[in-house]
Design a protein around this motif. Structure first.
Motif, PDB file in Angstrom:
ATOM      1  N   ILE A  96      55.408  27.625 -25.493  1.00 32.75           N
ATOM      2  CA  ILE A  96      56.514  26.622 -27.066  1.00 32.75           C
ATOM      3  C   ILE A  96      55.400  25.096 -27.101  1.00 32.75           C
ATOM      4  CG2 ILE A  96      58.103  26.588 -28.367  1.00 32.75           C
ATOM      5  CD1 ILE A  96      57.327  29.706 -27.725  1.00 32.75           C
ATOM      6  N   ASN A  97      55.804  25.154 -28.700  1.00 34.91           N
ATOM      7  CA  ASN A  97      55.473  23.890 -28.975  1.00 34.91           C
ATOM      8  C   ASN A  97      56.545  23.230 -29.391  1.00 34.91           C
ATOM      9  OD1 ASN A  97      55.356  21.464 -30.492  1.00 34.91           O
ATOM     10  ND2 ASN A  97      54.001  22.336 -31.831  1.00 34.91           N
ATOM     11  N   ARG A  98      57.440  22.205 -27.909  1.00 31.25           N
ATOM     12  CA  ARG A  98      58.538  21.943 -28.279  1.00 31.25           C
ATOM     13  C   ARG A  98      59.085  20.939 -29.851  1.00 31.25           C
ATOM     14  NH1 ARG A  98      60.833  20.750 -23.010  1.00 31.25           N
ATOM     15  NH2 ARG A  98      59.679  21.409 -21.043  1.00 31.25           N
ATOM     16  N   ASN A  99      57.882  20.438 -30.857  1.00 27.28           N
ATOM     17  CA  ASN A  99      58.183  19.911 -31.699  1.00 27.28           C
ATOM     18  C   ASN A  99      58.678  20.791 -33.364  1.00 27.28           C
ATOM     19  OD1 ASN A  99      57.988  17.326 -31.064  1.00 27.28           O
ATOM     20  ND2 ASN A  99      55.395  18.131 -30.552  1.00 27.28           N
ATOM     21  N   ARG A 100      58.764  22.464 -32.293  1.00 27.16           N
ATOM     22  CA  ARG A 100      58.602  23.469 -33.647  1.00 27.16           C
ATOM     23  C   ARG A 100      59.212  24.766 -32.774  1.00 27.16           C
ATOM     24  NH1 ARG A 100      53.167  25.235 -36.455  1.00 27.16           N
ATOM     25  NH2 ARG A 100      54.738  25.738 -38.124  1.00 27.16           N
ATOM     26  N   PHE A 124      66.338  21.051 -31.729  1.00 27.70           N
ATOM     27  CA  PHE A 124      66.095  21.805 -32.855  1.00 27.70           C
ATOM     28  C   PHE A 124      65.528  20.936 -34.028  1.00 27.70           C
ATOM     29  CE2 PHE A 124      69.863  24.606 -30.626  1.00 27.70           C
ATOM     30  CZ  PHE A 124      69.046  25.908 -30.091  1.00 27.70           C
ATOM     31  N   THR A 125      64.501  21.642 -33.708  1.00 23.56           N
ATOM     32  CA  THR A 125      63.399  20.850 -35.542  1.00 23.56           C
ATOM     33  C   THR A 125      63.867  21.177 -36.385  1.00 23.56           C
ATOM     34  OG1 THR A 125      61.784  21.568 -34.160  1.00 23.56           O
ATOM     35  CG2 THR A 125      61.430  21.080 -35.812  1.00 23.56           C
ATOM     36  N   ALA A 126      64.661  22.211 -37.056  1.00 20.53           N
ATOM     37  CA  ALA A 126      65.121  22.827 -37.983  1.00 20.53           C
ATOM     38  C   ALA A 126      66.152  23.873 -37.896  1.00 20.53           C
ATOM     39  CB  ALA A 126      64.573  23.044 -39.650  1.00 20.53           C
ATOM     40  N   VAL A 127      67.520  24.004 -38.780  1.00 20.15           N
ATOM     41  CA  VAL A 127      68.365  24.683 -38.821  1.00 20.15           C
ATOM     42  C   VAL A 127      68.302  25.492 -40.375  1.00 20.15           C
ATOM     43  CG1 VAL A 127      70.621  25.528 -37.901  1.00 20.15           C
ATOM     44  CG2 VAL A 127      69.171  23.669 -36.929  1.00 20.15           C
ATOM     45  N   ILE A 128      68.461  27.480 -40.292  1.00 25.04           N
ATOM     46  CA  ILE A 128      69.221  27.489 -41.489  1.00 25.04           C
ATOM     47  C   ILE A 128      70.232  28.524 -41.450  1.00 25.04           C
ATOM     48  CG2 ILE A 128      68.401  29.214 -43.362  1.00 25.04           C
ATOM     49  CD1 ILE A 128      65.716  28.766 -42.924  1.00 25.04           C
ATOM     50  N   PRO A 129      71.934  27.718 -41.211  1.00 23.00           N
ATOM     51  CA  PRO A 129      72.724  28.916 -40.623  1.00 23.00           C
ATOM     52  C   PRO A 129      73.054  28.895 -42.323  1.00 23.00           C
ATOM     53  CG  PRO A 129      72.787  25.908 -41.454  1.00 23.00           C
ATOM     54  CD  PRO A 129      71.240  26.342 -41.445  1.00 23.00           C
ATOM     55  N   CYS A 130      73.963  30.621 -41.957  1.00 28.19           N
ATOM     56  CA  CYS A 130      74.013  31.126 -43.590  1.00 28.19           C
ATOM     57  C   CYS A 130      75.419  31.690 -43.369  1.00 28.19           C
ATOM     58  CB  CYS A 130      73.271  31.680 -43.902  1.00 28.19           C
ATOM     59  SG  CYS A 130      71.455  32.196 -44.434  1.00 28.19           S
ATOM     60  N   SER A 131      76.556  31.366 -44.442  1.00 28.24           N
ATOM     61  CA  SER A 131      77.387  32.061 -44.359  1.00 28.24           C
ATOM     62  C   SER A 131      77.925  31.102 -43.149  1.00 28.24           C
ATOM     63  CB  SER A 131      77.594  32.919 -44.425  1.00 28.24           C
ATOM     64  OG  SER A 131      77.334  33.095 -45.640  1.00 28.24           O
ATOM     65  N   GLY A 132      78.550  29.676 -42.241  1.00 32.69           N
ATOM     66  CA  GLY A 132      79.049  29.138 -41.193  1.00 32.69           C
ATOM     67  C   GLY A 132      79.913  28.140 -41.974  1.00 32.69           C
ATOM     68  N   TRP A 227      59.517  25.825 -45.501  1.00 37.43           N
ATOM     69  CA  TRP A 227      60.201  24.663 -45.750  1.00 37.43           C
ATOM     70  C   TRP A 227      60.479  25.246 -43.988  1.00 37.43           C
ATOM     71  CZ3 TRP A 227      64.975  24.363 -43.496  1.00 37.43           C
ATOM     72  CH2 TRP A 227      65.363  23.473 -42.925  1.00 37.43           C
ATOM     73  N   LEU A 228      60.887  25.811 -43.196  1.00 37.06           N
ATOM     74  CA  LEU A 228      61.249  26.048 -42.469  1.00 37.06           C
ATOM     75  C   LEU A 228      59.900  26.000 -41.058  1.00 37.06           C
ATOM     76  CD1 LEU A 228      62.898  26.886 -39.774  1.00 37.06           C
ATOM     77  CD2 LEU A 228      62.503  28.631 -39.775  1.00 37.06           C
ATOM     78  N   PHE A 229      58.923  25.936 -41.758  1.00 39.79           N
ATOM     79  CA  PHE A 229      57.771  27.000 -40.559  1.00 39.79           C
ATOM     80  C   PHE A 229      57.021  24.838 -40.793  1.00 39.79           C
ATOM     81  CE2 PHE A 229      58.491  30.669 -39.761  1.00 39.79           C
ATOM     82  CZ  PHE A 229      58.213  30.985 -38.357  1.00 39.79           C
ATOM     83  N   SER A 230      57.572  23.918 -41.895  1.00 34.17           N
ATOM     84  CA  SER A 230      57.080  22.757 -42.179  1.00 34.17           C
ATOM     85  C   SER A 230      57.018  21.946 -41.682  1.00 34.17           C
ATOM     86  CB  SER A 230      57.023  22.661 -43.523  1.00 34.17           C
ATOM     87  OG  SER A 230      57.648  22.291 -43.855  1.00 34.17           O
ATOM     88  N   GLN A 231      58.613  21.919 -40.894  1.00 33.87           N
ATOM     89  CA  GLN A 231      59.522  20.991 -39.969  1.00 33.87           C
ATOM     90  C   GLN A 231      58.534  20.830 -38.678  1.00 33.87           C
ATOM     91  OE1 GLN A 231      61.166  19.629 -41.709  1.00 33.87           O
ATOM     92  NE2 GLN A 231      60.977  21.247 -43.360  1.00 33.87           N
ATOM     93  N   ASP A 232      57.972  19.937 -38.076  1.00 32.08           N
ATOM     94  CA  ASP A 232      57.530  19.103 -37.110  1.00 32.08           C
ATOM     95  C   ASP A 232      57.521  18.250 -36.422  1.00 32.08           C
ATOM     96  OD1 ASP A 232      55.933  18.817 -35.666  1.00 32.08           O
ATOM     97  OD2 ASP A 232      54.273  20.088 -35.778  1.00 32.08           O
ATOM     98  N   LYS A 233      58.365  18.084 -35.451  1.00 35.07           N
ATOM     99  CA  LYS A 233      59.339  16.551 -34.950  1.00 35.07           C
ATOM    100  C   LYS A 233      57.820  15.646 -34.463  1.00 35.07           C
ATOM    101  CE  LYS A 233      63.472  18.018 -32.953  1.00 35.07           C
ATOM    102  NZ  LYS A 233      64.464  17.681 -31.761  1.00 35.07           N
TER     103      LYS A 233
END
Length: 245
Positions: A96-100, A124-132, A227-233
């Motif tokens: 796994i790419n640890r930056n993603r 975690f590189t990016a997070v999508i929380p729905c209804s939390g 958007w999610l997959f474009s995030q890269d540390k």
């Protein structure tokens, strides 16, 4: 077996590069002993799978907590520990790419996503929380269970989330988790000048027939997975030495 964490793992790599990793955390309704339940309750894992298939590389993990009489789900420490062990194992075994490393959560899984993101902001590189809302041990619940219950976020939690790209979704008229669960943490992060968080709050009457299911509209947004997959540390200068989880 009742405390065992089961999971579905889907891996695609057609180009011999390190793969991005997506962890999908289900809601309370998908607890149980049939690990297909989180896959059948909505089409989000399928959309993620199709996306990584199109990209040519990626790993999708869909774990499941076992059923219990209460609604704790991902809040149980043994499942959190099991999940982190699983993630660390997959990072090594699947190159796994640890930056993603991406996290998606719905309802109970969304609250756990907020929790995990502030506990392991370097993972975690990016997070999508729905209804939390931001769950954390020792905090009091506000509202009744199943009737707009949530937890008020703390300044400390917000500060830990300042550098984590987050796109949160919620419906204004959510009857299960109060929309304040999302609004208050986004407000706090912005108060501390965090500029990596954004929210989409759907007006009353838009999310139907179940206003709790903001994810039913969130993943119809054409650019949410882009958007999610474009995030890269790596883009912001992270190296292997930055990881401390």
């Amino acid at each position: 077996l009742r405390n065992q964490l089961t999971s579905n793992i889907y891996s695609i790599n057609n180009n011999d590069t390190k793969s991005p990793l997506v962890i999908f955390l289900h809601g309370s309704g998908e607890r149980g002993f049939n690990n297909n339940m989180p896959l059948l309750a909505n089409d989000i894992p399928k959309k993620v799978y199709n996306y990584i298939k199109k990209m040519g590389a990626g790993v999708l993990v869909v774990p499941q907590t076992t059923w219990s009489a209460d609604m704790t789900g991902w809040f149980r420490s043994e499942f959190q520990e099991g999940l982190m062990q699983l993630i660390n194992k997959i990072i090594v075994e699947y190159s796994i790419n640890r930056n993603r490393v991406y996290l998606i959560g719905l309802s109970n899984g969304a609250s756990a996503s907020w929790y995990l993101a502030q506990k392991y902001p370097d993972l975690f590189t990016a997070v999508i929380p729905c209804s939390g809302y931001v769950y954390n041990e020792g905090k009091k619940f506000l509202g009744e269970k199943g009737q707009g219950r949530y937890m008020e976020p703390t300044d400390e939690e917000a500060k830990k989330l300042l550098n984590v790209p987050i796109w949160a979704f919620h419906a204004e008229d959510d009857p299960t988790v109060n929309v304040l669960g999302t609004k208050l943490i986004v407000e706090k992060i912005k108060k501390f000048e965090g500029n990596n968080v954004k929210e989409t709050i759907y007006p009353e009457g838009v999310v139907v027939p179940n206003p709790h299911a903001s994810w039913s509209l969130a993943f119809k947004e054409n650019n949410v997975l882009d958007w999610l997959f474009s995030q890269d540390k790596e883009k912001v200068g992270w190296t292997e030495n930055n990881y401390e989880y």
